[in-house]
Design an enzyme around this catalytic site. Structure first.
Site, mmCIF file in Angstrom:
data_model
loop_
_atom_site.group_PDB
_atom_site.id
_atom_site.type_symbol
_atom_site.label_atom_id
_atom_site.label_comp_id
_atom_site.label_asym_id
_atom_site.label_seq_id
_atom_site.Cartn_x
_atom_site.Cartn_y
_atom_site.Cartn_z
ATOM 1 N N VAL A 90 22.870 -38.107 -46.488
ATOM 2 C CA VAL A 90 21.991 -39.274 -46.516
ATOM 3 C C VAL A 90 20.976 -39.192 -47.667
ATOM 4 O O VAL A 90 20.142 -40.058 -47.838
ATOM 5 C CB VAL A 90 21.324 -39.416 -45.125
ATOM 6 C CG1 VAL A 90 20.271 -38.341 -44.910
ATOM 7 C CG2 VAL A 90 20.788 -40.792 -44.883
ATOM 8 N N LYS A 135 13.964 -38.924 -37.842
ATOM 9 C CA LYS A 135 12.759 -39.049 -38.663
ATOM 10 C C LYS A 135 13.055 -38.649 -40.115
ATOM 11 O O LYS A 135 12.704 -39.354 -41.062
ATOM 12 C CB LYS A 135 11.667 -38.159 -38.079
ATOM 13 C CG LYS A 135 10.347 -38.258 -38.780
ATOM 14 C CD LYS A 135 9.279 -37.474 -38.028
ATOM 15 C CE LYS A 135 7.925 -37.677 -38.678
ATOM 16 N NZ LYS A 135 6.863 -37.054 -37.877
ATOM 17 N N GLY A 174 13.415 -30.675 -50.147
ATOM 18 C CA GLY A 174 12.440 -31.643 -49.634
ATOM 19 C C GLY A 174 13.102 -32.617 -48.682
ATOM 20 O O GLY A 174 12.475 -33.528 -48.165
ATOM 21 N N PHE A 199 16.473 -34.248 -57.466
ATOM 22 C CA PHE A 199 17.154 -35.506 -57.814
ATOM 23 C C PHE A 199 18.252 -35.307 -58.849
ATOM 24 O O PHE A 199 18.622 -36.250 -59.556
ATOM 25 C CB PHE A 199 16.137 -36.562 -58.275
ATOM 26 C CG PHE A 199 14.897 -36.622 -57.410
ATOM 27 C CD1 PHE A 199 15.013 -36.868 -56.046
ATOM 28 C CD2 PHE A 199 13.641 -36.401 -57.930
ATOM 29 C CE1 PHE A 199 13.903 -36.899 -55.229
ATOM 30 C CE2 PHE A 199 12.505 -36.428 -57.121
ATOM 31 C CZ PHE A 199 12.640 -36.685 -55.772
ATOM 32 N N GLU A 215 21.199 -39.577 -50.904
ATOM 33 C CA GLU A 215 21.267 -40.437 -52.082
ATOM 34 C C GLU A 215 21.567 -41.900 -51.794
ATOM 35 O O GLU A 215 21.213 -42.776 -52.577
ATOM 36 C CB GLU A 215 22.312 -39.862 -53.056
ATOM 37 C CG GLU A 215 21.802 -38.556 -53.630
ATOM 38 C CD GLU A 215 22.823 -37.812 -54.471
ATOM 39 O OE1 GLU A 215 22.771 -37.932 -55.692
ATOM 40 O OE2 GLU A 215 23.663 -37.108 -53.896
HETATM 41 MO MO1 MOS Z 1 22.145 -35.240 -56.908
HETATM 42 S S1 MOS Z 1 21.942 -36.329 -58.619
HETATM 43 O O1 MOS Z 1 23.803 -35.068 -56.854
HETATM 44 O O2 MOS Z 1 21.177 -33.913 -57.047
#
Ligand code: MOS
Length: 753
Positions: free
Chosen positions: A716, A646, A461, A234, A718
């Site tokens: 896709v 999926k 992931g 993230f 974010e």
């Molecule tokens: Mo994302 S915050 O650009 O890993």
């Protein structure tokens, strides 16, 4: 290219490894002689160390070394990106100054983790404390502009006021959030000869390699970074954080492998956070709903030792067709560790503000919120008039509204109920730039039947192992079951940071190109081979699929790839390919392939590339206790080619859950007196759990993008979070009549006593 595999809702190829515990994560590399490092961190927020006494710790059982600023090697700081920082520039342990609570002050290396923890308890630190900078509001007078965020101006900001009748001018705030991946940041550093091997969950092995090489002033070739699996990132696993540097330094010193695994509490101090964002927004509209003015002033906090800009100022100028726009962004220094990008960095925050303003405007105009957005739809990029590479946003509004049942919504707040609960329906637009960057990949086909695809980038992931196998299968005509994808290693072909949702869009085309070359070679061999049933056919007569070359007119006339190879004495075919996005120069390539950021921004010369979408939510509010529950979500996005329905849907769902956290729960609370974070555990920093996850109907509208890249795919990872917090806040307003302009929407803000 046939698309037999692309688009299929295949399960993750790495799923079995993960659920059976066979996937090796950063802290799990078991190396002979492994020793353990644990940090002692500052309990003051600003000041300096007067004295630090490590004598008892050094004599404690199992202790091999204690590093403090007194004995630490002096290291180089890392070069910064063009528009952001490479993580935290402050290396820690370099001098006695303290810039934030939780800054490293000592590192104990011991034979076991327990020995290290015990020794840590014996260290005495005497601090001299200064008054820290901890309030965004109090420091606003010291806000300063940066070159990364110049003022944007279009039309005249005064005109909007003069022509309009309906104005909303409000302030919106989002708070500090932490990434909270399931897998805490960790690494094992292993010096072998002159090779430093770093095992660490990373979003960017090449950036990490370059950073470590710069910090220690050693050749890049002597650093190898390995990261086959990442347990959620993230943004928080993008850069080289100080703990990684110190694991390397300790391994160099001891000549043994050193593991440092951050404890959950240290995840709040040692690997970045989403900075505070504060928006002063003014929007004005004509009576028919057309926007005549958007004025945006925003602030982020940054640390006192570096400028970090989160992209919270970009969207306002391009989201809607509005003739008069002003956007200004400034930074405010606070005594925190270095903030960093967090999922949908910028858009997650700014779209809360913008899409709340739009909802307030719709309410004042007594207009349906979807209609207001349709009226102001930007048919081309408002900044330069360029077309979009693809944009099915209107279809997202229309189809999303239909699946949600939006037409049954009564525009009046407090008009809908479910027993004692107030029901609210809210919506928002979503968007995220289709970033790309120079990338490369290689493919090998062995005569024994195995095909291998390699690329340096990462499986966060998100499903990249699976998607790259799908692309490779379709482009090569080989059977997907016999294709293995290898990722996460600086020994593999060069790739950019796996951030900004760019992996599939950037590396996918390189995987496609090298796999297509394999097919080309095979077809060429077949045509020229007298013993092949396909000998003498025209290239255009041939097709390949599932590992066979066959005649288009007669699929029974066919031959296996591997038979062709064997007869031609080819043990292996190897191909390599690069992808340079539209607009990328040779300089971008060389920069990107050297481990520096070289992103191609969504505004290309003749078109702009974004993912757009719409999100609709239902909340039920128990006003007596202030509880908001999200009970239903419908989302519609246009992402170009859906590579794997999926996995793409999973990304959107995960994003929406992330957005529910941002909207209702997640806040890292700073003690207003000391500036220390007070809720540094998962018990106190609330993230959504299964019981918070509503029924979700996430789908993709049909969208074809012929410009963005050869596979027509936009990222896709974010966009799913974007707009969710605004849609929820708008739904809370619709339910209760109460407008909440500061996240998270916790019970005390909703409760009406
Ligand atoms: Mo994302 S915050 O650009 O890993």
């Amino acid at each position: 290219m046939n698309t037999t595999q692309i688009g299929k809702p295949l399960n993750r190829t790495d799923g079995k490894l993960k659920v059976t515990g066979q996937a090796t994560y950063g802290a799990e590399w078991k190396l002979p002689g492994l020793v353990h490092g644990v940090f002692l961190q500052s309990t003051i927020t600003s000041g300096h160390i007067v004295d630090i006494d490590t004598s008892k710790a050094e004599k404690a059982p199992g202790v091999l070394m204690v590093i403090t600023h007194k004995n630490a090697p002096r290291l180089n700081s890392i070069d910064v990106y063009p528009v952001n920082s490479a993580g935290q520039q402050l290396l820690t342990l370099q001098d006695n100054k303290i810039y934030y609570s939780g800054q490293d002050v000592a590192l104990v290396i011991a034979e076991t983790f327990e020995y290290a923890c015990y020794a840590l308890s014996l260290i005495k630190v005497e601090y001299q404390e200064n008054k820290p900078l901890i309030s965004l509001e109090k420091e606003e007078a010291n806000a300063y502009p940066t070159p990364w965020a110049p003022v944007q101006l279009r039309g005249k900001v005064t005109d909007g006021y003069n022509q309009s009748k309906t104005i909303v001018s409000e302030r919106y705030r989002t708070v500090i959030n932490h990434h909270m991946p399931m897998e805490p940041n960790a690494c094992v550093a292993d010096l072998r000869g002159d090779q430093l091997i770093l095992y660490s969950p990373s979003q960017w092995v090449f950036g990490c390699q370059r950073g470590i090489a710069e910090i220690f002033d050693i050749p890049k070739e002597n650093v190898r970074v390995i990261s086959p699996f990442v347990g959620g990132a993230f943004g928080g696993k993008g850069p080289v954080w100080p703990f990684m540097t110190w694991a390397c330094a300790a391994s160099r010193k001891l000549n043994r492998p050193v593991k440092i695994a951050l404890m959950r509490e240290q995840m709040f101090t040692s690997c970045g956070h989403r900075p505070y964002a504060d928006f002063k927004l003014t929007a004005a509209a004509d009576p028919d709903g057309r926007l005549s003015l958007l004025k945006h002033e925003s602030y982020n906090h940054t640390s006192v030792f570096e400028d970090f800009v989160q992209f919270i100022y970009i969207t306002t100028a391009m989201l809607y067709a509005c003739p008069n726009v002003m956007v200004d962004h400034k930074l405010i220094k606070l005594n925190t560790g270095g903030p960093f990008a967090m999922r949908a960095p910028g858009e997650a925050e700014s779209m809360f503000a913008i899409e709340s303003v739009m909802d307030e405007l719709a309410f004042k105009l007594n207009m349906d919120p979807v209609k207001l957005r349709m009226i102001n739809h930007a048919d081309s990029d408002p900044r330069n008039g360029n077309p979009w590479s693809s944009k099915e946003l209107k279809q997202c509004y229309i189809q999303g509204a239909e699946r949600f049942g939006w037409d049954k919504r009564n525009n009046t707040p407090r008009s809908m109920r479910d027993g004692d609960l107030l029901v609210g329906w809210g919506m928002a637009t979503a968007l995220y730039p289709a970033y790309m960057a120079p990338s490369s990949a290689s493919a090998k086909l062995w005569a024994n039947g195995k095909m291998e695809v390699r690329t340096g980038a990462h499986e966060l992931g998100t499903g990249t192992y699976t998607i790259f196998a799908q692309i490779a299968a379709d482009a090569s005509g080989y059977a997907i079951d016999h294709i293995e994808v290898f990722m996460g290693d600086t020994n593999y072909p060069k790739t950019p940071i796996s951030g900004g949702s760019r992996s599939t869009a950037s590396i996918g085309p390189a995987v496609q190109a090298c796999s297509a070359s394999i097919k080309e070679t095979i077809l060429g061999l077949a045509l020229q081979d007298k013993d092949s049933p396909l000998f003498g056919a025209n290239l255009s007569d041939l097709e390949a699929g599932a590992g066979f070359v066959y005649l288009k007119s007669d699929a029974n006339k066919r031959e296996a790839f591997t038979d062709i190879m064997k007869r031609n004495n080819k043990n292996v075919l190897e191909e390599y390919a690069e992808f340079l996005p539209d607009g990328a120069t040779a300089a971008d390539r060389s920069r990107g392939f050297s481990g520096y950021e070289a992103p191609i921004f969504p505004e290309h010369k003749t078109f702009s590339c974004y993912v757009f979408g719409a999100v609709f939510v239902e909340v039920k509010v128990d006003e007596a206790i202030g509880r908001v529950r999200v009970t239903r979500v419908v989302s519609a996005h246009g992402i170009g080619t859906v590579m794997n329905e999926k996995l793409a849907t999973s990304q959107i769902k995960g994003g929406i859950i992330f957005g529910i956290g941002q909207a209702l729960m997640e806040e890292t609370v700073m003690d207003p007196n000391t500036g220390r974070f007070v809720n540094m555990s998962i018990a106190d920093y609330h993230v959504p759990v299964q019981a918070d996850v509503p029924q979700m109907d996430c789908f993709f509208v049909k969208e074809e993008d012929k410009l963005v890249n050869p596979i027509g795919a936009k990222g896709v990872g974010e966009v799913g979070i974007v707009g969710v917090s605004a849609a929820i806040a708008n739904a809370v307003f619709h339910a209760t009549g109460k407008r909440i302009r500061e996240l998270p929407i916790v019970p005390e803000k909703v409760f009406i006593g």
